[in-house]
Design an enzyme around this catalytic site. Structure first.
Site, mmCIF file in Angstrom:
data_model
loop_
_atom_site.group_PDB
_atom_site.id
_atom_site.type_symbol
_atom_site.label_atom_id
_atom_site.label_comp_id
_atom_site.label_asym_id
_atom_site.label_seq_id
_atom_site.Cartn_x
_atom_site.Cartn_y
_atom_site.Cartn_z
ATOM 1 N N GLU A 15 17.639 -11.761 -65.767
ATOM 2 C CA GLU A 15 17.011 -11.301 -64.402
ATOM 3 C C GLU A 15 15.802 -10.575 -64.395
ATOM 4 O OE1 GLU A 15 19.780 -8.135 -63.156
ATOM 5 O OE2 GLU A 15 18.280 -7.561 -61.539
ATOM 6 N N ASP A 44 21.731 -7.324 -64.878
ATOM 7 C CA ASP A 44 21.864 -5.721 -65.266
ATOM 8 C C ASP A 44 23.138 -5.371 -64.459
ATOM 9 O OD1 ASP A 44 19.373 -5.268 -66.266
ATOM 10 O OD2 ASP A 44 18.400 -4.942 -64.167
ATOM 11 N N ASP A 103 24.039 -3.171 -62.365
ATOM 12 C CA ASP A 103 23.826 -2.582 -61.102
ATOM 13 C C ASP A 103 24.158 -3.598 -60.116
ATOM 14 O OD1 ASP A 103 21.781 -4.065 -61.025
ATOM 15 O OD2 ASP A 103 20.215 -2.626 -61.043
ATOM 16 N N ASP A 138 22.217 -5.054 -57.730
ATOM 17 C CA ASP A 138 21.227 -5.977 -57.723
ATOM 18 C C ASP A 138 21.760 -7.131 -58.721
ATOM 19 O OD1 ASP A 138 19.769 -5.130 -55.691
ATOM 20 O OD2 ASP A 138 17.992 -4.866 -56.730
#
Ligand code: 0RA
Length: 683
Positions: free
Chosen positions: A448, A521, A523, A525
């Site tokens: 990403e 990641d 998180d 997103d």
């Protein structure tokens, strides 16, 4: 209200033949059906509450609350309170009639004691008087809660008095006794789950909130109050009350979306002892969000209520569009798919004898319900369209657009696949390919963002590891058409890099990398992008997953350092363990995510000072230097990866269908399904 007549059938009960009906008609101390004691529950708890993990634990709360909901739905209670007490006990109260306290002839003890110590006891199962509509899959009565609690206290306000009895592991400690006077009526059950039975004994505030909010939506008018008074938890209080019921639910789901029909469609109707409730509203997006419930239980796999609804929806919209000449004579009918784009709907049915089928018993099977829903919805939705011509026009306009897009996509798709547009194309410039040309040893990391892509490029072993950075949120492939999807550069790059072509043209023998690894990641997103990629693979590269080529990289969540020694933790449990190894007090820095605030940061600093342990939380891959990234996430000798498998492609697909909506419920189901399809694999 017909729901009075409705009860939740417990399949286990049917098969027990020593049921002794004492009184079918009246609800009093006599009308209790006596069965066996509680030993079977303690012996095989899973049979009654599904599991002894967190899910089973929460079932204890749901079970008691369900009884309160039944009282409310029968018109006797208005309010249910759930309190997580400072003492660690759970207290659940309702202002219903109160469990009967008079002597119960067959057992010789009070009705209360009978209800709490006899399996399946309770007037609610009698044919005439039974009305229980709620209850989870395992809704088996409060006696099960009692059996699985190391302590339980029942308090009943009834007939001017307060009655009380205490139990330990289902065994009454004393006889029921009056402990005061009261002008109210109701039941208060306070209990502590048995730690020798449950593998998890900590209640999740989030789970309780989600479940009870949903129950409040599904049972309009009731009030549910929840409080968290537990030690070590921030005090919290919530009140749920929805006059509009599932209509309010739809409104919430479409909150922040542009809607097509301002007025939400809503119908509630009794038909042949069943109660049918439907609410719907269209928004301008492409995914469908439909939540079917039977007796307040969410049916992840749909069933007859959903089937009836879908049939009627397509038919009604087509006849209206024809009658209004919006759909011309020579034009094709709208398909089910056309009328579902942008649809948010809830179907809630309540029936006497629900049959649940399917893999997870999440599918309603009662055939008659299809007809009822079809009939009720057909008539009421036709009227709605007549009465709201502006909304109707907007809805049908949207459906027609969907139909046109579908037809355009069909043509485009045929062209794309026929031309073999994706074969023999030059590899994308963004791809940092590996030098090996042996697919068996090659790996493709889908990363990403360009910055993480940069780190990965530096970290990798260029012989067999290729890196493809994807920028931003790739297209939501859930509803996107193949032509639109391939117009998206990020996706096109990926398809070309894989070398296999797509959909029914997919040729796995051309796969250029036998390990395709999604690395995002840790998180929100990151998890969104991961979800989008999984959707893409599920939908368009199914056999790639079936053949075990798809993986998810597992970057560490923390680096824990003491002096020059650094260790990596991939979970919170592991973090705790490492801190202990380093001689720290793990409890000192345990932080609840929702309570992460400045105070905790101070705590962490204190901890650092005292034992010199440095904890770094990795929020993104970019925070690791290439060496760290290699060491923790990419080195085949050390890394942890999850291999994605599909047992049942169809079911995964269904799950993904619901996933893209903004609702927590389907998302939660995804996570559960996902957890099952993802198997831990050390490579
Ligand atoms: C059996 C019969 C009646 C009520 C209940 C059980 C009952 C159970 C629970 C559990 C929690 N709250 C509850 N409220 C009621 C009927 C009582 C009557 O006829 O007065």
């Amino acid at each position: 209200m017909t729901s009075k007549k409705i009860k939740n059938k417990k399949s286990e009960i049917k098969n027990i033949n020593n049921i002794k009906k004492i009184n079918k008609s009246a609800y009093d101390a006599e009308s209790i059906t006596v069965l066996e004691g509680l030993e079977p529950v303690r012996k095989r708890p899973g049979m009654y509450i599904g599991s002894t993990s967190g899910t089973g634990l929460h079932h204890l709360i749901w079970e008691v609350v369900d009884n309160g909901i039944d009282e409310a739905m029968a018109g006797y209670a208005t309010e249910i309170k759930v309190n997580l007490l400072a003492s660690g006990l759970v207290e659940i109260s309702d202002n219903g009639r109160g469990i009967p306290v008079g002597k119960h002839k067959a057992t010789g003890v009070s009705a209360l004691e009978t209800v709490l110590t006899k399996l399946h006891a309770g007037g609610k199962f009698g044919e005439g008087g039974g009305y229980k509509v709620s209850g989870g899959l395992h809704g088996v009565g409060v006696s099960v809660v009692n059996a699985l609690s190391e302590y339980l206290k029942a308090e009943v306000h009834r007939e001017g008095r307060i009655w009380m009895q205490e139990y330990k592991r289902g065994i009454p400690q004393k006889k029921i006794k009056p402990i005061g006077t009261s002008k109210k009526t109701g039941t208060i059950i306070t209990f502590k789950p048995d730690a020798t039975i449950f593998t998890e004994t900590e209640f999740s505030w989030g789970k309780i909130l989600d479940h009870l909010r949903q129950q409040a939506y599904l049972n309009k008018g009731i009030t549910i109050l929840i409080s968290d008074q537990r030690q070590g938890h921030r005090p919290k209080k919530f009140r749920f009350h929805f006059e509009g019921g599932i209509k309010s639910y739809v409104k919430t789901l479409n909150h922040n979306k542009t809607v097509k029909n301002e007025t939400i469609f809503y119908i509630e109707k009794d038909i042949n002892n069943s109660n049918i409730e439907v609410a719907l509203q269209y928004n301008d997006e492409y995914n469908e969000m439909v939540l079917p419930f039977a007796n307040n239980i969410y049916n992840a796999e749909g069933g007859t209520h959903l089937a009836g609804f879908r049939t009627a929806l397509t038919r009604t919209l087509n006849s209206y569009a024809r009658a209004q000449n919006i759909l011309k004579e020579k034009e094709e009918n709208l398909t089910g798919e056309d009328v579902r784009e942008g649809l948010t709907s809830i179907i809630s049915v309540k029936l006497t004898d629900p049959q649940f089928e399917g893999q997870t018993k999440g599918k309603l099977g009662n055939a008659e319900i299809k007809t009822y829903v079809e009939q009720v919805f057909n008539e009421s939705f036709s009227n709605f369209l007549q009465e709201h011509p502006k909304g109707a026009e907007a809805i049908i306009g949207k459906c027609i657009l969907s139909a046109q897009a579908r037809m355009a996509a069909r043509t485009a798709r045929a062209t794309i696949l026929r031309k073999g547009a994706l074969e023999g194309m030059t590899l994308p410039g963004k791809l940092a390919d590996c030098s090996s040309r042996k697919p068996e040893e090659c790996e493709l990391y889908i990363v990403e963002g360009d910055s993480a892509g940069g780190s990965a490029k530096q970290a990798r072993n260029r012989k067999f590891q290729a890196i493809l950075p994807l920028r931003g949120k790739i297209l939501n492939v859930e509803r996107a058409r193949l032509d639109k999807m391939l117009a998206n550069n990020e996706i096109k790059n990926l398809v070309i890099a894989l070398g296999t072509n797509i959909d029914d043209q997919l040729n796995l023998s051309k796969l250029r990398y036998h390990r395709v690894i999604i690395m995002t990641d840790a998180d929100v997103d990151g998890s969104h992008i991961r979800t989008l990629l999984l959707t893409l693979f599920f939908r368009h590269f199914t056999s790639l997953i079936e053949n075990g080529h798809l993986y998810i990289a597992q970057p560490p969540l923390y680096q824990i350092k003491k002096g020059t020694v650094a260790k990596y933790a991939y979970s919170d449990a592991e973090k705790k363990k490492i801190i202990k190894e380093f001689g720290g007090q793990s409890s000192e820095i345990e932080i609840e995510p929702e309570e992460e605030n400045n105070e905790d940061e101070e705590d962490k600093k204190d901890l650092k000072k005292s034992i010199k342990i440095n904890i770094q939380r990795y929020k993104g891959l970019g925070e690791m230097n290439p060496e760290q990234l290699w060491e923790t996430t990419m080195n085949p000798e050390q890394r942890i990866m999850k291999q994605i498998t599909i047992d049942e492609a169809a079911r995964a697909d269904e799950t993904f269908d619901m996933l893209m909506g903004g609702d927590v419920l389907p998302r939660k189901h995804f996570i559960q399904t996902h957890a099952k399809t993802v198997t831990n694999l050390d490579i």
